[in-house]
Design a protein around this motif. Structure first.
Motif, PDB file in Angstrom:
ATOM      1  N   LEU A   5       0.812  -1.217   0.000  1.00  0.00           N
ATOM      2  CA  LEU A   5       0.000   0.000   0.000  1.00  0.00           C
ATOM      3  C   LEU A   5       0.844   1.264   0.000  1.00  0.00           C
ATOM      4  O   LEU A   5       0.463   2.276  -0.582  1.00  0.00           O
ATOM      5  N   TYR A   6       1.993   1.235   0.665  1.00  0.00           N
ATOM      6  CA  TYR A   6       2.822   2.431   0.769  1.00  0.00           C
ATOM      7  C   TYR A   6       3.806   2.490  -0.392  1.00  0.00           C
ATOM      8  O   TYR A   6       4.972   2.128  -0.281  1.00  0.00           O
ATOM      9  N   LEU A   7       3.306   2.941  -1.535  1.00  0.00           N
ATOM     10  CA  LEU A   7       4.121   3.076  -2.732  1.00  0.00           C
ATOM     11  C   LEU A   7       4.559   4.536  -2.877  1.00  0.00           C
ATOM     12  O   LEU A   7       3.878   5.445  -2.379  1.00  0.00           O
ATOM     13  N   PRO A   8       5.662   4.797  -3.571  1.00  0.00           N
ATOM     14  CA  PRO A   8       6.191   6.161  -3.614  1.00  0.00           C
ATOM     15  C   PRO A   8       5.342   7.146  -4.413  1.00  0.00           C
ATOM     16  O   PRO A   8       5.411   8.365  -4.174  1.00  0.00           O
ATOM     17  N   ASP A   9       4.527   6.667  -5.344  1.00  0.00           N
ATOM     18  CA  ASP A   9       3.771   7.574  -6.198  1.00  0.00           C
ATOM     19  C   ASP A   9       2.265   7.519  -5.979  1.00  0.00           C
ATOM     20  O   ASP A   9       1.561   8.511  -6.175  1.00  0.00           O
ATOM     21  N   LEU A  10       1.745   6.368  -5.591  1.00  0.00           N
ATOM     22  CA  LEU A  10       0.308   6.186  -5.389  1.00  0.00           C
ATOM     23  C   LEU A  10       0.076   5.390  -4.108  1.00  0.00           C
ATOM     24  O   LEU A  10       0.901   4.554  -3.735  1.00  0.00           O
ATOM     25  N   PHE A  11      -1.064   5.644  -3.454  1.00  0.00           N
ATOM     26  CA  PHE A  11      -1.476   4.733  -2.396  1.00  0.00           C
ATOM     27  C   PHE A  11      -1.953   3.457  -3.066  1.00  0.00           C
ATOM     28  O   PHE A  11      -2.691   3.500  -4.057  1.00  0.00           O
ATOM     29  N   GLY A  12      -1.529   2.320  -2.561  1.00  0.00           N
ATOM     30  CA  GLY A  12      -1.773   1.061  -3.245  1.00  0.00           C
ATOM     31  C   GLY A  12      -3.222   0.821  -3.618  1.00  0.00           C
ATOM     32  O   GLY A  12      -3.522   0.330  -4.715  1.00  0.00           O
ATOM     33  N   LEU A  13      -4.142   1.172  -2.722  1.00  0.00           N
ATOM     34  CA  LEU A  13      -5.555   0.915  -3.012  1.00  0.00           C
ATOM     35  C   LEU A  13      -6.049   1.735  -4.199  1.00  0.00           C
ATOM     36  O   LEU A  13      -7.017   1.344  -4.857  1.00  0.00           O
ATOM     37  N   ASP A  14      -5.386   2.854  -4.484  1.00  0.00           N
ATOM     38  CA  ASP A  14      -5.795   3.662  -5.631  1.00  0.00           C
ATOM     39  C   ASP A  14      -5.395   3.023  -6.959  1.00  0.00           C
ATOM     40  O   ASP A  14      -5.887   3.443  -8.019  1.00  0.00           O
ATOM     41  N   VAL A  15      -4.535   2.034  -6.907  1.00  0.00           N
ATOM     42  CA  VAL A  15      -4.158   1.308  -8.122  1.00  0.00           C
ATOM     43  C   VAL A  15      -5.335   0.455  -8.604  1.00  0.00           C
ATOM     44  O   VAL A  15      -5.562   0.304  -9.813  1.00  0.00           O
TER      45      VAL A  15
END
Length: 233
Positions: A64-74
């Protein structure tokens, strides 16, 4: 859940984690579990979306803690693009909003970091079993629909225990938990049932994965917290 990507029966997995070393460990874990195979490893949300377009995985292990997007927004971006791959969240995020958001977005499981190989293996095996039932189901009426939904949202029945697990030992562990005055550790469960600590923990984590068991953490003076298991009333 999605259909197999080819005729070999393999379940293709995309690993998404911002930490290169963690992603490498997760990849190694997945590749030890049949019939799963890792088709790609990426480290950002945008890379994940591009990789799904190219690789068409059956399952995504999503941090979930990705550098560009919150994982759930993927996930909604994948759905908008027409991808129906399944998503298993693997994250250190313990916030209730994150868990609720994951459920609303239809993730198949949610595994908290840190974890060991057996934690992930049990969830992958349960996913494969549920996926197999959904792929082979023939719907002729409401009863068939009910069985499909029960298989997707209820504990895995004993007849479909993961490979290497026995109904007899599962029964021993369940009875020990039900009879316990409070919670049990894996070591305590092993002593009560006569199985090894490793085996006891595997069954305890299986029951936790199915929702039959609650897990609490007991913190000592030093070291990792002890996992305690209690049968849900």
């Amino acid at each position: 859940m999605t259909a197999a990507s080819d005729k070999t029966g393999a379940i293709d997995v995309l690993v998404v984690d911002d930490d290169f070393m963690v992603a490498r460990v997760h990849r190694a874990f997945v590749e030890r579990v049949e019939p799963f195979r890792v088709v790609g490893t990426v480290h950002t949300g945008e890379q994940a979306i591009e990789a799904v377009d190219e690789l068409r995985p059956d399952l995504i292990l999503l941090d979930l803690y990705l550098p560009d997007l919150f994982g759930l927004d993927v996930i909604p971006r994948l759905r908008t693009a027409g991808h129906d791959c399944d998503v298993m969240v693997i994250s250190a995020a313990t916030e209730a909003d994150a868990v609720r958001g994951a459920v609303r977005r239809g993730v198949v499981d949610y595994l908290l970091k840190p974890f060991d190989f057996d934690d992930l293996r049990l969830r992958l095996e349960r996913y494969a079993a549920q996926r197999g039932r959904l792929l082979t189901t023939v719907v002729r009426g409401q009863a068939d629909v009910d069985r499909v939904l029960a298989g997707a949202f209820a504990p895995t029945p004993a007849s479909t225990l993961p490979k290497g697990m026995s109904v007899e030992t599962a029964g021993l562990v369940e009875r020990a938990l039900r009879a316990a005055d409070g919670t049990l550790s894996a070591s305590e469960c092993a002593a009560l049932t006569g199985v090894s600590r490793v085996s006891a923990r595997r069954y305890l984590e299986y029951f936790h994965g199915t929702g039959s068991v609650e897990v609490s953490l007991r913190y000592g003076a030093a070291g990792r917290p002890e996992r305690r298991y209690g049968w849900r009333a």
